[in-house]
Design a protein around this motif. Structure first.
Motif, PDB file in Angstrom:
ATOM      1  N   ILE A   1      32.555 -23.271   4.085  1.00 46.48           N
ATOM      2  CA  ILE A   1      31.700 -22.208   4.472  1.00 46.48           C
ATOM      3  C   ILE A   1      31.881 -20.884   4.527  1.00 46.48           C
ATOM      4  O   ILE A   1      31.230 -19.834   3.743  1.00 46.48           O
ATOM      5  N   LEU A   2      33.071 -20.469   5.078  1.00 45.38           N
ATOM      6  CA  LEU A   2      33.620 -19.119   5.269  1.00 45.38           C
ATOM      7  C   LEU A   2      33.914 -18.518   3.796  1.00 45.38           C
ATOM      8  O   LEU A   2      33.700 -17.652   3.606  1.00 45.38           O
ATOM      9  N   GLU A   3      34.694 -19.335   2.890  1.00 49.09           N
ATOM     10  CA  GLU A   3      34.980 -18.980   1.547  1.00 49.09           C
ATOM     11  C   GLU A   3      33.724 -18.622   0.795  1.00 49.09           C
ATOM     12  O   GLU A   3      33.733 -17.780   0.190  1.00 49.09           O
ATOM     13  N   ALA A   4      32.550 -19.400   1.035  1.00 55.52           N
ATOM     14  CA  ALA A   4      31.227 -19.274   0.219  1.00 55.52           C
ATOM     15  C   ALA A   4      30.581 -17.782   0.603  1.00 55.52           C
ATOM     16  O   ALA A   4      30.185 -17.244   0.060  1.00 55.52           O
ATOM     17  N   TYR A   5      30.913 -17.411   1.790  1.00 52.62           N
ATOM     18  CA  TYR A   5      30.335 -16.142   2.499  1.00 52.62           C
ATOM     19  C   TYR A   5      31.022 -14.932   1.675  1.00 52.62           C
ATOM     20  O   TYR A   5      30.501 -14.026   1.167  1.00 52.62           O
ATOM     21  N   GLN A   6      32.316 -15.255   1.100  1.00 52.60           N
ATOM     22  CA  GLN A   6      32.814 -14.022   0.736  1.00 52.60           C
ATOM     23  C   GLN A   6      32.204 -13.586  -0.459  1.00 52.60           C
ATOM     24  O   GLN A   6      32.280 -12.481  -0.792  1.00 52.60           O
ATOM     25  N   SER A   7      31.799 -14.600  -1.205  1.00 49.85           N
ATOM     26  CA  SER A   7      31.134 -14.226  -2.684  1.00 49.85           C
ATOM     27  C   SER A   7      29.683 -13.982  -2.694  1.00 49.85           C
ATOM     28  O   SER A   7      29.151 -13.637  -3.767  1.00 49.85           O
ATOM     29  N   ALA A   8      29.136 -14.342  -1.629  1.00 57.55           N
ATOM     30  CA  ALA A   8      27.675 -14.230  -1.388  1.00 57.55           C
ATOM     31  C   ALA A   8      27.372 -12.684  -1.100  1.00 57.55           C
ATOM     32  O   ALA A   8      27.869 -11.738  -0.343  1.00 57.55           O
ATOM     33  N   ASP A   9      26.216 -11.962  -1.677  1.00 59.44           N
ATOM     34  CA  ASP A   9      25.590 -10.874  -1.424  1.00 59.44           C
ATOM     35  C   ASP A   9      24.811 -10.962  -0.232  1.00 59.44           C
ATOM     36  O   ASP A   9      24.439  -9.975   0.366  1.00 59.44           O
ATOM     37  N   MET A  10      24.044 -11.891  -0.336  1.00 58.49           N
ATOM     38  CA  MET A  10      22.763 -12.061   0.820  1.00 58.49           C
ATOM     39  C   MET A  10      22.624 -13.530   1.094  1.00 58.49           C
ATOM     40  O   MET A  10      22.726 -14.593   0.484  1.00 58.49           O
TER      41      MET A  10
ATOM     42  N   ASN B   1      23.832 -12.363  -5.583  1.00 64.25           N
ATOM     43  CA  ASN B   1      24.078 -13.890  -5.362  1.00 64.25           C
ATOM     44  C   ASN B   1      23.751 -14.085  -3.817  1.00 64.25           C
ATOM     45  O   ASN B   1      24.162 -13.455  -2.973  1.00 64.25           O
ATOM     46  N   PHE B   2      22.820 -15.038  -4.093  1.00 66.47           N
ATOM     47  CA  PHE B   2      22.443 -15.697  -2.701  1.00 66.47           C
ATOM     48  C   PHE B   2      23.105 -16.765  -2.220  1.00 66.47           C
ATOM     49  O   PHE B   2      23.734 -17.487  -2.890  1.00 66.47           O
ATOM     50  N   LEU B   3      22.932 -17.190  -0.826  1.00 65.04           N
ATOM     51  CA  LEU B   3      23.856 -18.328  -0.106  1.00 65.04           C
ATOM     52  C   LEU B   3      22.933 -19.102   0.525  1.00 65.04           C
ATOM     53  O   LEU B   3      22.228 -18.291   1.640  1.00 65.04           O
ATOM     54  N   LEU B   4      22.719 -20.440   0.632  1.00 69.34           N
ATOM     55  CA  LEU B   4      22.279 -21.309   1.553  1.00 69.34           C
ATOM     56  C   LEU B   4      23.195 -22.217   1.926  1.00 69.34           C
ATOM     57  O   LEU B   4      23.684 -23.109   1.015  1.00 69.34           O
ATOM     58  N   CYS B   5      23.805 -22.257   3.477  1.00 69.54           N
ATOM     59  CA  CYS B   5      24.865 -23.110   3.738  1.00 69.54           C
ATOM     60  C   CYS B   5      24.574 -23.613   5.140  1.00 69.54           C
ATOM     61  O   CYS B   5      23.682 -23.342   5.704  1.00 69.54           O
ATOM     62  N   GLY B   6      25.329 -24.644   5.428  1.00 60.50           N
ATOM     63  CA  GLY B   6      25.419 -25.014   6.639  1.00 60.50           C
ATOM     64  C   GLY B   6      24.516 -26.677   6.821  1.00 60.50           C
ATOM     65  O   GLY B   6      24.400 -27.392   5.821  1.00 60.50           O
ATOM     66  N   THR B   7      23.951 -27.236   7.775  1.00 60.68           N
ATOM     67  CA  THR B   7      23.260 -28.159   7.632  1.00 60.68           C
ATOM     68  C   THR B   7      21.795 -27.845   7.109  1.00 60.68           C
ATOM     69  O   THR B   7      21.063 -26.863   7.230  1.00 60.68           O
TER      70      THR B   7
END
Length: 378
Positions: free
Chosen positions: A266-275, A195-201
């Motif tokens: 944003i912090l919640e999304a980090y929890q489920s991200a692998d990278m 699971n990848f994550l792209l977050c923020g602006t």
């Protein structure tokens, strides 16, 4: 003894901005010496808290004509609050802040979060003459206000060299302030359900579209992988471009908003991200800085892929935390995957330097010094 009133003002930052609220306001509240008044963008109603009050300043679209009235609105709020110190986070509010200082006689702090003049000059969406004039105007506003500003805060170490004439400054980097991660175990990642994550602006210059195109190709090699996009795309044309790209792709989960995303989300999304993806383009106004998301990844022990950058590489290697990737290249996916799946992440000691705790004491000393060096407060 009544708490000393302090105001923190921005235009487009949400009332619970990671820096103004989570770092500055919460640090001040811990001392029980101050009443903090946060002035900022109204994306949703915020309930006042103990020693912290929220004051909406602006709620329209960023290009709305209503933005011309923010200076008047700020002065009205300052008359109501009567702070002993005002922290301004954007050049846009400096003229009103200086006028307010003459009227209400507070201490003025300018928190330089961006090199705004350089940003404006490098903005690809504007005409060259507009860029030059805009950059000159920003420089004029910042230069004219300098003699009347009691202290400057730099959000990046590189601003020491970018603003060499400013001597009364303190560097307070955008390090992580949030729930602590107790686990110190090293870990490896496997190819199954990554699971990848792209977050923020989300913006062109931040490499957001580069990351989506890169992940499209990565997904063809590893069809179990997914990407969550959770971000604020302030430019409407780019937001439309992103939304068109992500449609009908079940491996993409997206929230692409015209308003800022709350830090809690944003912090919640980090929890489920692998990278986590950090695809920032290496421009003059980005490459010398350390992204706040990089500090967040380190503090939360999240693996990350980042655009090649010597400073970022040094931090990534120090903690075995990340891997450099050219997000504009459609090659070498096998080598990238091999690096990801063979690496043992965070096999070193704790990442204390990524936490705001190291900056907090310096910040509190700055505020304390404002009031002790002049006991009369004017």
């Amino acid at each position: 003894m009544h708490p000393v009133k302090i105001a923190i003002a921005s235009v487009l930052k949400p009332l619970k901005d990671p820096r103004s609220y989570y770092k500055f306001a919460l640090s001040l509240r811990e001392t029980n010496k101050y009443q903090i008044n946060i002035i900022g963008f109204y994306s949703k109603k915020e309930t006042d808290e103990e020693l912290i009050k929220f004051h909406p300043l602006f709620y329209k679209k960023r290009n709305s004509f209503a933005r011309l009235n923010v200076s008047i609105r700020l002065l009205k709020l300052l008359r109501k609050i009567r702070p002993k110190s005002l922290i301004v986070t954007t050049y846009e509010l400096l003229p009103a802040a200086l006028l307010g200082k003459c009227i209400f006689r507070y201490k003025l702090v300018y928190d330089i979060q961006e090199n705004y003049a350089l940003n404006f000059r490098l903005n690809n969406s504007k005409h060259i003459l507009t860029k030059q004039l805009g950059s000159l105007l920003i420089k004029f506003i910042e230069f004219s206000s300098r003699p009347f500003t009691d202290h400057f805060i730099f959000a990046e170490k590189c601003y020491v060299t970018e603003f060499p004439k400013i001597k009364n400054h303190t560097v307070l980097e955008n390090k992580y302030q949030g729930p602590k991660i107790n686990s110190s175990r090293p870990f490896k990642l496997g190819p199954s359900k990554l699971n990848f994550l792209l977050c923020g602006t989300l913006a062109e210059i931040y490499g957001s579209m580069d990351a989506l195109l890169w992940f499209d190709h990565f997904h063809r090699h590893f069809p179990d992988s997914t990407l969550k996009i959770l971000g604020h795309a302030p430019l409407e044309s780019f937001r439309t471009k992103l939304l068109q790209h992500v449609q009908n792709k079940p491996y993409l989960e997206f929230t692409i908003s015209s308003d800022p995303i709350s830090y809690e989300e944003i912090l919640e999304a980090y929890q489920s991200a692998d990278m986590v993806l950090l695809p920032y383009r290496q421009t003059k106004n980005i490459s010398p800085k350390i992204p706040s998301k990089l500090y967040e990844c380190l503090a939360l022990k999240k693996a990350f892929l980042f655009s090649p950058n010597a400073k970022w590489q040094s931090l990534a290697e120090k903690y075995n935390a990340g891997i450099a990737v050219d997000f504009k290249s459609n090659k070498n996916y096998d080598l990238i995957a091999k690096s990801i799946f063979s690496k043992v992440f965070y096999d070193n000691s704790s990442v204390s330097e990524a936490h705001w705790l190291q900056e907090k004491q310096s910040f509190l000393q700055v505020i304390e010094h404002l009031f002790t060096k002049d006991q009369k407060l004017y």
